[in-house]
Design a protein around this motif. Structure first.
Motif, PDB file in Angstrom:
ATOM      1  N   TYR A  74       0.836  -1.194   0.000  1.00  0.00           N
ATOM      2  CA  TYR A  74       0.000   0.000   0.000  1.00  0.00           C
ATOM      3  C   TYR A  74       0.871   1.244   0.000  1.00  0.00           C
ATOM      4  CZ  TYR A  74      -3.248   3.592   1.657  1.00  0.00           C
ATOM      5  OH  TYR A  74      -3.986   4.739   1.788  1.00  0.00           O
ATOM      6  N   ALA A  75       0.561   2.161  -0.903  1.00  0.00           N
ATOM      7  CA  ALA A  75       1.232   3.459  -0.951  1.00  0.00           C
ATOM      8  C   ALA A  75       0.158   4.534  -0.873  1.00  0.00           C
ATOM      9  CB  ALA A  75       2.038   3.604  -2.235  1.00  0.00           C
ATOM     10  N   PRO A  76       0.147   5.379   0.159  1.00  0.00           N
ATOM     11  CA  PRO A  76      -0.915   6.371   0.328  1.00  0.00           C
ATOM     12  C   PRO A  76      -0.883   7.442  -0.750  1.00  0.00           C
ATOM     13  CG  PRO A  76       0.855   6.794   1.874  1.00  0.00           C
ATOM     14  CD  PRO A  76       1.184   5.490   1.197  1.00  0.00           C
ATOM     15  N   THR A  77      -1.991   8.134  -0.895  1.00  0.00           N
ATOM     16  CA  THR A  77      -2.090   9.217  -1.865  1.00  0.00           C
ATOM     17  C   THR A  77      -2.859  10.381  -1.248  1.00  0.00           C
ATOM     18  OG1 THR A  77      -2.871   9.838  -4.077  1.00  0.00           O
ATOM     19  CG2 THR A  77      -4.226   8.294  -2.856  1.00  0.00           C
ATOM     20  N   LEU A  78      -2.604  11.582  -1.749  1.00  0.00           N
ATOM     21  CA  LEU A  78      -3.337  12.773  -1.319  1.00  0.00           C
ATOM     22  C   LEU A  78      -4.410  13.156  -2.329  1.00  0.00           C
ATOM     23  CD1 LEU A  78      -0.374  14.919   0.098  1.00  0.00           C
ATOM     24  CD2 LEU A  78      -2.032  13.547   1.369  1.00  0.00           C
ATOM     25  N   VAL A  79      -4.749  12.226  -3.239  1.00  0.00           N
ATOM     26  CA  VAL A  79      -5.842  12.458  -4.185  1.00  0.00           C
ATOM     27  C   VAL A  79      -7.155  12.507  -3.409  1.00  0.00           C
ATOM     28  CG1 VAL A  79      -7.151  11.467  -6.093  1.00  0.00           C
ATOM     29  CG2 VAL A  79      -4.659  11.394  -6.128  1.00  0.00           C
ATOM     30  N   SER A  80      -7.902  13.595  -3.571  1.00  0.00           N
ATOM     31  CA  SER A  80      -9.151  13.767  -2.833  1.00  0.00           C
ATOM     32  C   SER A  80     -10.331  13.287  -3.665  1.00  0.00           C
ATOM     33  CB  SER A  80      -9.356  15.239  -2.467  1.00  0.00           C
ATOM     34  OG  SER A  80      -9.556  16.018  -3.634  1.00  0.00           O
ATOM     35  N   ALA A  81     -11.498  13.242  -3.023  1.00  0.00           N
ATOM     36  CA  ALA A  81     -12.708  12.803  -3.713  1.00  0.00           C
ATOM     37  C   ALA A  81     -13.019  13.702  -4.901  1.00  0.00           C
ATOM     38  CB  ALA A  81     -13.878  12.779  -2.732  1.00  0.00           C
ATOM     39  N   SER A  82     -12.751  14.993  -4.775  1.00  0.00           N
ATOM     40  CA  SER A  82     -13.025  15.917  -5.880  1.00  0.00           C
ATOM     41  C   SER A  82     -12.084  15.696  -7.060  1.00  0.00           C
ATOM     42  CB  SER A  82     -12.905  17.366  -5.395  1.00  0.00           C
ATOM     43  OG  SER A  82     -11.598  17.622  -4.903  1.00  0.00           O
TER      44      SER A  82
END
Length: 390
Positions: A379-387
């Protein structure tokens, strides 16, 4: 240049390890609106993991970035008893190794007035976003790092046998693929597709994809695909010309078409995975009776051409213990340490993982995890938001 000298910002890492001074500096930096995000991440990355939690109350922005750093330092997730956990495994292969649970991802039920959590049946990982199907047959795109969700309504209803994949086109447009199969889902039976649908986030609706590529079947155990560079891959079986053969099937989210990809050998293919850092597609395959090869894709072409290199070869039998390699099995690949992480040696040995290399096999105790793990993913986190996915 040290971190402390950027823009004259005081460092959070004090050589005197004065925690009170660190906290004061944290609030001072948190009030600086001009501080670039990449610099803030660099500063926070120098803070010991145990101290990061204290700084999450500085601001909402800090909470998000600290979650990102915490998740990045723990690089695996597990699905245990319908809950998703962030875990840490020492892949260097130390003896008496254990799986350490660092935190639980909490998925709240929007239909509940209380803080009731949703029971998760399956998880598909795409570049830090999790596509989850729930036990009551709902579908949600979830970014645990930002604690944001987008619930996806069906065109009519979802079936328990459906296969879902989240992907991204070449123009960075996220989509969901739904594959409806003939008949109920069974782990050890082959199932053929009968319908393809794409969910478009911009219109919040499903549409049918008219792709005639339906001369393939998939084993229930291998139904979870692997996402690489926005496209999804499955190990499946072709029934063309009345012959059954292993094929590597790719769904391209740009063209919205399936392609049969080149596979490295004529041996039996077991399962797919992906490296964490470089996100390279990997495959378990067996030609010899005692050996299992781990292949790594070095080049992928949209036409179906692929280049492969053999990563490592592991033994089926090590120190008089035989390990089972099953179609669709879970495993992790660590490119730096040249090992794979596999489940126990039989279907019932859910208590242990094993770190396997060309000359070693080390047992990893999952007692901290408690119950049997039904899914293990890099798993690599992301800062991609729902918008951002709309």
């Amino acid at each position: 240049m040290s971190v402390a000298s950027f823009h004259g910002v005081p460092s959070l890492v004090d050589e005197s390890e004065d925690e009170e001074a660190m906290e004061q500096n944290a609030f001072r930096i948190g009030s600086e609106e001009y501080l670039p995000e990449d610099l803030l991440v660099e500063i926070l990355s120098k803070v010991p993991l145990a101290s990061l939690a204290r700084f999450r109350s500085v601001s909402k922005r800090w909470k998000v970035l600290i979650n990102y750093l915490r998740f990045k330092k723990s690089s695996q997730i597990m699905l245990i008893d319908s809950r998703v956990y962030l875990v840490s495994i020492n892949l260097l292969g130390a003896q008496d190794n254990v799986v350490n649970i660092t935190s639980q991802f909490s998925l709240k039920d929007p239909l509940s007035s209380s803080s009731k959590e949703v029971n998760i049946r399956e998880v598909f990982h795409c570049q830090g976003l999790l596509l989850c199907t729930t036990e009551d047959s709902r579908l949600v795109v979830w970014n645990p790092c930002l604690d944001e969700t987008t619930w996806i309504k069906p065109r009519s209803y979802y079936e328990r046998s459906d296969i879902f994949a989240l992907g991204k086109s070449s123009c960075n447009k996220y989509k969901i693929l739904r594959i409806a199969l003939h008949g109920p889902r069974r782990a050890f039976e082959f199932m053929k597709p009968r319908l393809y649908e794409i969910y478009d986030f911009t219109s919040n609706s499903w549409r049918v994809v008219h792709d005639e590529t339906k001369d393939w079947s998939i084993l229930g155990l291998a139904r979870r695909g692997t996402c690489v560079d926005g496209n999804t891959y499955w190990l499946s079986f072709s029934s063309s010309q009345q012959l059954w053969m292993d094929i590597l099937l790719c769904f391209d989210f740009s063209t919205e078409r399936f392609t049969s990809m080149h596979i490295p050998s004529s041996g039996r293919m077991f399962a797919l995975s992906m490296t964490r850092e470089e996100q390279k597609l990997c495959m378990l395959a067996s030609v010899a009776a005692d050996d299992v090869d781990v292949w790594m894709a070095t080049k992928i072409d949209g036409t179906g051409a692929m280049s492969w290199s053999k990563f490592i070869t592991v033994k089926r039998v090590y120190n008089n213990h035989q390990w089972m390699f099953l179609t669709g099995m879970n495993y992790l690949v660590d490119e730096e340490n040249k090992v794979i992480v596999c489940p126990g040696k039989s279907l019932d040995s859910g208590r242990f993982l094993h770190i396997m290399g060309e000359d070693k096999c080390i047992q990893v105790d999952m007692h901290d995890a408690g119950s049997r793990c039904s899914l293990l993913l890099n798993y690599a986190p992301t800062l991609v938001s729902a918008s951002d996915i709309l």
